[in-house]
Design an enzyme around this catalytic site. Structure first.
Site, mmCIF file in Angstrom:
data_model
loop_
_atom_site.group_PDB
_atom_site.id
_atom_site.type_symbol
_atom_site.label_atom_id
_atom_site.label_comp_id
_atom_site.label_asym_id
_atom_site.label_seq_id
_atom_site.Cartn_x
_atom_site.Cartn_y
_atom_site.Cartn_z
ATOM 1 N N ASP A 29 0.859 -1.180 0.000
ATOM 2 C CA ASP A 29 0.000 0.000 0.000
ATOM 3 C C ASP A 29 0.902 1.239 0.000
ATOM 4 O O ASP A 29 1.811 1.361 0.833
ATOM 5 C CB ASP A 29 -0.903 0.003 1.236
ATOM 6 C CG ASP A 29 -1.913 1.131 1.199
ATOM 7 O OD1 ASP A 29 -2.973 0.948 0.575
ATOM 8 O OD2 ASP A 29 -1.620 2.188 1.793
ATOM 9 N N ASN A 72 -2.041 13.165 -3.660
ATOM 10 C CA ASN A 72 -3.166 13.632 -4.483
ATOM 11 C C ASN A 72 -3.569 15.056 -4.101
ATOM 12 O O ASN A 72 -3.822 15.906 -4.972
ATOM 13 C CB ASN A 72 -4.363 12.706 -4.325
ATOM 14 C CG ASN A 72 -4.322 11.532 -5.291
ATOM 15 O OD1 ASN A 72 -3.739 11.630 -6.371
ATOM 16 N ND2 ASN A 72 -4.938 10.428 -4.912
ATOM 17 N N ASP A 83 -2.191 9.760 -10.436
ATOM 18 C CA ASP A 83 -2.367 8.667 -11.402
ATOM 19 C C ASP A 83 -1.035 8.279 -12.031
ATOM 20 O O ASP A 83 -0.772 7.088 -12.273
ATOM 21 C CB ASP A 83 -3.344 9.094 -12.498
ATOM 22 C CG ASP A 83 -4.781 9.158 -11.999
ATOM 23 O OD1 ASP A 83 -5.047 8.645 -10.891
ATOM 24 O OD2 ASP A 83 -5.633 9.738 -12.709
ATOM 25 N N GLU A 135 -4.769 2.623 -3.954
ATOM 26 C CA GLU A 135 -3.304 2.631 -3.986
ATOM 27 C C GLU A 135 -2.728 1.318 -3.479
ATOM 28 O O GLU A 135 -1.545 1.238 -3.131
ATOM 29 C CB GLU A 135 -2.761 3.796 -3.148
ATOM 30 C CG GLU A 135 -3.094 3.747 -1.679
ATOM 31 C CD GLU A 135 -4.400 4.448 -1.325
ATOM 32 O OE1 GLU A 135 -4.539 4.894 -0.174
ATOM 33 O OE2 GLU A 135 -5.279 4.553 -2.214
#
Length: 360
Positions: A238, A246, A255, A281
């Site tokens: 993770d 973000n 992305d 993620e």
């Protein structure tokens, strides 16, 4: 937290495999119908022969009907088999050539061959079916027009023979044409099915397989390991503080990070390993024939590679990943239990500082 998933939640067979099973089932059903029809016609001929006092012919036809019934019962007991259409076709050919040579009841046996045309094309497809029927038609022409063909006891006049061959040829051509259209449509549907399957099993952003495909791979590995007693390891990774990336740099940049991490994971694993985007993620890596130590070594290598991505961006960003590693085999754990263990270890890596591997 990754929930365990019961193995029957998804149908893990591919749509293409399902299409092939449906086609095999269709051919086996056709085989059964052909046998029932052949048994009914042969039995009716046997009764007619008995009524006419032709005891030998009646006995032979009743015997053939009994054999057909036995084959029908056998294929229903055995279940689906790719050999069933071949067996049925051979049986029907033997019956056809017997009726052709003997004439059946009042020389009507030859007309029974008309039923072979739709039957064979449905059993074998228009290519193989048409080729078989052309061979049957050629053999029939040889028997009918060769002077004093050995074994031919039936009497057919010339016009009758010619008309039969014309009808047989025309019916073969028409049935093959119709079935070729059906098969072209089926091939188009199969192509679309394969395309939809690829889209359904691939994550659009990263190009990795998605969660559903990863479950399918685990199910297959678990089934295989039940037979081979092999071991495998699961890595659950993770990205750390991905929401912050973000928020500070935008979802477009986030992305790109996901795509770059996916590339790193894919390039640094073996061909037989399964790398999937598990969601958001999170990533999952399935390592067949790998023990816990080997999985931990790979996870540490991947962690370092992901961390090194931070230096490749123009914007100041810290990219890192936390891994949980768990080992199991099909005799001790279900994949749901194994995933839960790997997931728990990944969360321990998060809670103890992030950017680390926990394998025990």
């Amino acid at each position: 937290m990754i929930p365990g998933l019961p193995s029957d939640t998804y149908d893990f067979s591919s749509p293409v495999d399902q299409v092939r099973r449906i086609e095999l089932r269709r051919r086996i059903l056709t085989s059964g119908y052909m046998l029932l029809f052949a048994m009914a016609i042969t039995g009716a001929m046997a009764v007619m022969a008995l009524t006419n006092g032709e005891l030998l012919l009646s006995g032979v036809l009743f015997g053939i009907a009994g054999i057909i019934l036995g084959v029908y019962v056998a294929i229903n007991l055995v279940g689906q088999s790719s050999k069933t259409p071949l067996l049925v076709g051979l049986l029907l050919l033997v019956l056809y050539f017997y009726l052709l040579l003997s004439g059946g009841v009042k020389n009507t046996g030859l007309m029974w061959a008309v039923t072979l045309v739709p039957g064979f094309i449905n059993l074998y497809g228009y290519r193989a079916g048409t080729a078989t029927l052309l061979a049957v038609g050629g053999a029939t022409a040889l028997i009918l027009f060769y002077p004093e063909f050995p074994g031919l006891t039936a009497e057919y006049d010339t016009a009758y023979r010619a008309r039969f061959l014309a009808v047989f040829g025309a019916l073969t051509a028409l049935t093959a044409l119709l079935d070729s259209s059906r098969q072209q449509t089926q091939q188009l549907l199969q192509h679309l099915t394969e395309e939809l399957e690829a889209r359904a099993s691939t994550d659009a952003l990263t190009g990795l397989v998605n969660r559903r495909e990863a479950y399918r791979a685990m199910n297959e590995l678990e089934r295989r390991d039940h037979q081979m007693a092999g071991r495998y390891t699961v890595l659950v990774g993770d990205l750390d503080n991905f929401k912050t990336i973000n928020d500070e740099h935008g979802h477009g940049f986030g992305d790109q990070v996901l795509r770059d991490v996916a590339r790193i994971l894919q390039e640094n694993t073996r061909v037989g390993d399964i790398v999937s985007r598990w969601g958001g993620e999170e990533f999952l890596i399935l390592l067949p024939n790998t023990d816990l130590e080997g999985g931990g070594v790979l996870a540490e290598k991947l962690r370092e590679k992901v961390q090194a991505l931070s230096e490749t961006y123009d914007e100041p960003v810290q990219v890192s990943i936390s891994f949980g590693v768990a080992e199991g085999n099909a005799h001790e754990y279900t994949h749901g239990q194994l995933l839960a263990e790997a997931d728990a270890r990944m969360y321990r890596a998060k809670h103890t500082g992030r950017n680390r591997v926990v394998a025990a």
